[in-house]
Design a protein around this motif. Sequence first.
Motif, PDB file in Angstrom:
ATOM      1  N   ASN A   1       0.825  -1.208   0.000  1.00  0.00           N
ATOM      2  CA  ASN A   1       0.000   0.000   0.000  1.00  0.00           C
ATOM      3  C   ASN A   1       0.858   1.255   0.000  1.00  0.00           C
ATOM      4  N   LEU A   2       1.974   1.223   0.719  1.00  0.00           N
ATOM      5  CA  LEU A   2       2.883   2.365   0.705  1.00  0.00           C
ATOM      6  C   LEU A   2       3.486   2.540  -0.685  1.00  0.00           C
ATOM      7  N   ASP A   3       3.908   1.446  -1.300  1.00  0.00           N
ATOM      8  CA  ASP A   3       4.481   1.519  -2.652  1.00  0.00           C
ATOM      9  C   ASP A   3       3.456   2.067  -3.647  1.00  0.00           C
ATOM     10  N   LYS A   4       2.215   1.603  -3.532  1.00  0.00           N
ATOM     11  CA  LYS A   4       1.167   2.081  -4.437  1.00  0.00           C
ATOM     12  C   LYS A   4       0.925   3.575  -4.237  1.00  0.00           C
ATOM     13  N   THR A   5       0.933   3.986  -2.980  1.00  0.00           N
ATOM     14  CA  THR A   5       0.710   5.400  -2.680  1.00  0.00           C
ATOM     15  C   THR A   5       1.844   6.257  -3.240  1.00  0.00           C
ATOM     16  N   VAL A   6       3.074   5.799  -3.106  1.00  0.00           N
ATOM     17  CA  VAL A   6       4.214   6.532  -3.665  1.00  0.00           C
ATOM     18  C   VAL A   6       4.069   6.666  -5.176  1.00  0.00           C
ATOM     19  N   SER A   7       3.617   5.595  -5.832  1.00  0.00           N
ATOM     20  CA  SER A   7       3.400   5.655  -7.284  1.00  0.00           C
ATOM     21  C   SER A   7       2.318   6.675  -7.630  1.00  0.00           C
TER      22      SER A   7
ATOM     23  N   ALA B   1       6.534  20.946   1.522  1.00  0.00           N
ATOM     24  CA  ALA B   1       7.121  20.693   0.209  1.00  0.00           C
ATOM     25  C   ALA B   1       8.649  20.596   0.242  1.00  0.00           C
ATOM     26  N   ASP B   2       9.280  20.974   1.347  1.00  0.00           N
ATOM     27  CA  ASP B   2      10.721  20.797   1.484  1.00  0.00           C
ATOM     28  C   ASP B   2      11.068  19.524   2.236  1.00  0.00           C
ATOM     29  N   GLY B   3      10.038  18.701   2.512  1.00  0.00           N
ATOM     30  CA  GLY B   3      10.250  17.445   3.215  1.00  0.00           C
ATOM     31  C   GLY B   3      10.191  17.561   4.720  1.00  0.00           C
ATOM     32  N   SER B   4       9.984  18.759   5.249  1.00  0.00           N
ATOM     33  CA  SER B   4       9.948  18.933   6.703  1.00  0.00           C
ATOM     34  C   SER B   4       8.633  18.432   7.285  1.00  0.00           C
TER      35      SER B   4
ATOM     36  N   LEU C   1       7.878   9.336   2.827  1.00  0.00           N
ATOM     37  CA  LEU C   1       7.014  10.412   2.358  1.00  0.00           C
ATOM     38  C   LEU C   1       7.751  11.755   2.346  1.00  0.00           C
ATOM     39  N   SER C   2       8.597  11.993   3.332  1.00  0.00           N
ATOM     40  CA  SER C   2       9.362  13.241   3.369  1.00  0.00           C
ATOM     41  C   SER C   2      10.319  13.330   2.195  1.00  0.00           C
ATOM     42  N   SER C   3      10.909  12.203   1.850  1.00  0.00           N
ATOM     43  CA  SER C   3      11.852  12.177   0.731  1.00  0.00           C
ATOM     44  C   SER C   3      11.168  12.519  -0.583  1.00  0.00           C
ATOM     45  N   ILE C   4      10.017  11.913  -0.834  1.00  0.00           N
ATOM     46  CA  ILE C   4       9.329  12.187  -2.089  1.00  0.00           C
ATOM     47  C   ILE C   4       8.717  13.589  -2.074  1.00  0.00           C
ATOM     48  N   ALA C   5       8.288  14.068  -0.900  1.00  0.00           N
ATOM     49  CA  ALA C   5       7.779  15.443  -0.807  1.00  0.00           C
ATOM     50  C   ALA C   5       8.861  16.437  -1.202  1.00  0.00           C
ATOM     51  N   LYS C   6      10.068  16.240  -0.686  1.00  0.00           N
ATOM     52  CA  LYS C   6      11.181  17.124  -1.006  1.00  0.00           C
ATOM     53  C   LYS C   6      11.562  17.018  -2.472  1.00  0.00           C
ATOM     54  N   ASP C   7      11.608  15.801  -2.979  1.00  0.00           N
ATOM     55  CA  ASP C   7      12.006  15.577  -4.375  1.00  0.00           C
ATOM     56  C   ASP C   7      11.017  16.205  -5.351  1.00  0.00           C
ATOM     57  N   LYS C   8       9.718  16.073  -5.042  1.00  0.00           N
ATOM     58  CA  LYS C   8       8.679  16.555  -5.952  1.00  0.00           C
ATOM     59  C   LYS C   8       8.173  17.954  -5.591  1.00  0.00           C
ATOM     60  N   GLN C   9       8.696  18.520  -4.495  1.00  0.00           N
ATOM     61  CA  GLN C   9       8.242  19.833  -4.035  1.00  0.00           C
ATOM     62  C   GLN C   9       6.727  19.841  -3.830  1.00  0.00           C
TER      63      GLN C   9
ATOM     64  N   ILE D   1       4.922   7.535  15.380  1.00  0.00           N
ATOM     65  CA  ILE D   1       5.033   8.595  14.378  1.00  0.00           C
ATOM     66  C   ILE D   1       6.016   9.656  14.848  1.00  0.00           C
ATOM     67  N   SER D   2       7.039   9.845  14.040  1.00  0.00           N
ATOM     68  CA  SER D   2       8.054  10.860  14.281  1.00  0.00           C
ATOM     69  C   SER D   2       8.805  11.058  12.970  1.00  0.00           C
ATOM     70  N   PRO D   3       9.611  12.095  12.869  1.00  0.00           N
ATOM     71  CA  PRO D   3      10.398  12.275  11.635  1.00  0.00           C
ATOM     72  C   PRO D   3      11.322  11.112  11.328  1.00  0.00           C
ATOM     73  N   GLU D   4      11.615  10.279  12.332  1.00  0.00           N
ATOM     74  CA  GLU D   4      12.504   9.136  12.127  1.00  0.00           C
ATOM     75  C   GLU D   4      11.755   7.870  11.713  1.00  0.00           C
ATOM     76  N   ASN D   5      10.441   7.911  11.726  1.00  0.00           N
ATOM     77  CA  ASN D   5       9.634   6.765  11.317  1.00  0.00           C
ATOM     78  C   ASN D   5       9.899   6.430   9.846  1.00  0.00           C
ATOM     79  N   LYS D   6       9.944   5.144   9.516  1.00  0.00           N
ATOM     80  CA  LYS D   6      10.253   4.716   8.150  1.00  0.00           C
ATOM     81  C   LYS D   6       9.265   5.294   7.147  1.00  0.00           C
ATOM     82  N   THR D   7       7.970   5.213   7.460  1.00  0.00           N
ATOM     83  CA  THR D   7       6.956   5.720   6.535  1.00  0.00           C
ATOM     84  C   THR D   7       7.124   7.221   6.338  1.00  0.00           C
ATOM     85  N   ILE D   8       7.355   7.957   7.422  1.00  0.00           N
ATOM     86  CA  ILE D   8       7.525   9.406   7.338  1.00  0.00           C
ATOM     87  C   ILE D   8       8.761   9.737   6.512  1.00  0.00           C
TER      88      ILE D   8
END
Length: 295
Positions: free
Chosen positions: A20-26, A108-111, A75-83, A65-72
């Motif tokens: 589900n996470l992979d599908k959401t990223v797509s 949008a900066d991944g924060s 999502l933070s990485s793709i948010a930053k990459d895609k703005q 849930i925290s910035p160190e969580n795997k899911t976060i």
Amino acid sequence: MDEVKVGLLQMASEDSPDKNLDKTVSMIEKASYEGCQIVCTQELFKTKYFCQTEDWNNFSLAEEISPENKTIKVLSSIAKDKQMVIIASLFEKRTAGIYHNTAVVIDADGSFLGIYRKMHIPDDPHFYEKFYFTPGDLGYRAFRTKYATVGVLICWDQWFPEAARLTAMKGAQIIFYPTAIGWLPEEKEEFGESQHNAWETVQRGHAVANGCFVASVNRVGFEPSPDGNGGIQFWGQSFISDPYGQIVKKSSQNKEEVLSAVVDLKMIEEIRTVWPFFRDRRTDSYTDITRLWSD
């Protein structure tokens, strides 16, 4: 910004949280290709809607849930990459014995901007959420993102005008509602149309009463109950409403899709000037609203 492109990620859920996470990223990548600047997942996007039954084993699906969580981090990485701003609904493990239905907001900066915890918790056949979720304790919130100030409410919160009002009063220009709602098969023929109409109408009313945009994202597909007793046919039909209560765009009943549309934030000031509901509120007459019932 005057205009913002919003994307709602409507999908059918798999058994595997990782899938589900992979599908959401797509779907986020697809939304980025379509020019979306803010995207929102459906409620509890990493899992099937496990609240159809009361099962202690389902607590293993929760995550801290925290910035160190795997899911976060993903999502933070793709948010930053895609703005892109990403709003995502997760099953939160706060500590042993305390779990929440929680939405995270990533800029949008991944924060990591913060979380909203679902305030209103239902308890109905196939929606046994009180077994799993502690009511939220953070109040109603708005998050100032790169593109707009957004508020988040979750599913059952949709039915409460007080929640929309207080979120708008925090400054939300767009209220997002991650959702998991549908028909019970035995009720659809008799009540299906009226149930859906009520769900959509009340949210469009929130947009009108508060002079803001409302974006509601639902899941699709039939999910059988784990105990073999029926299931839920999720009705999809994610939609975006403008401050006049007009549907800007709506998705299908049964297809996975990215619903994307441009919203004109200038409408908010224009409409609140013409219809000054906030100016004319009689706060001195509302004291009884904090009572359960006025006997």
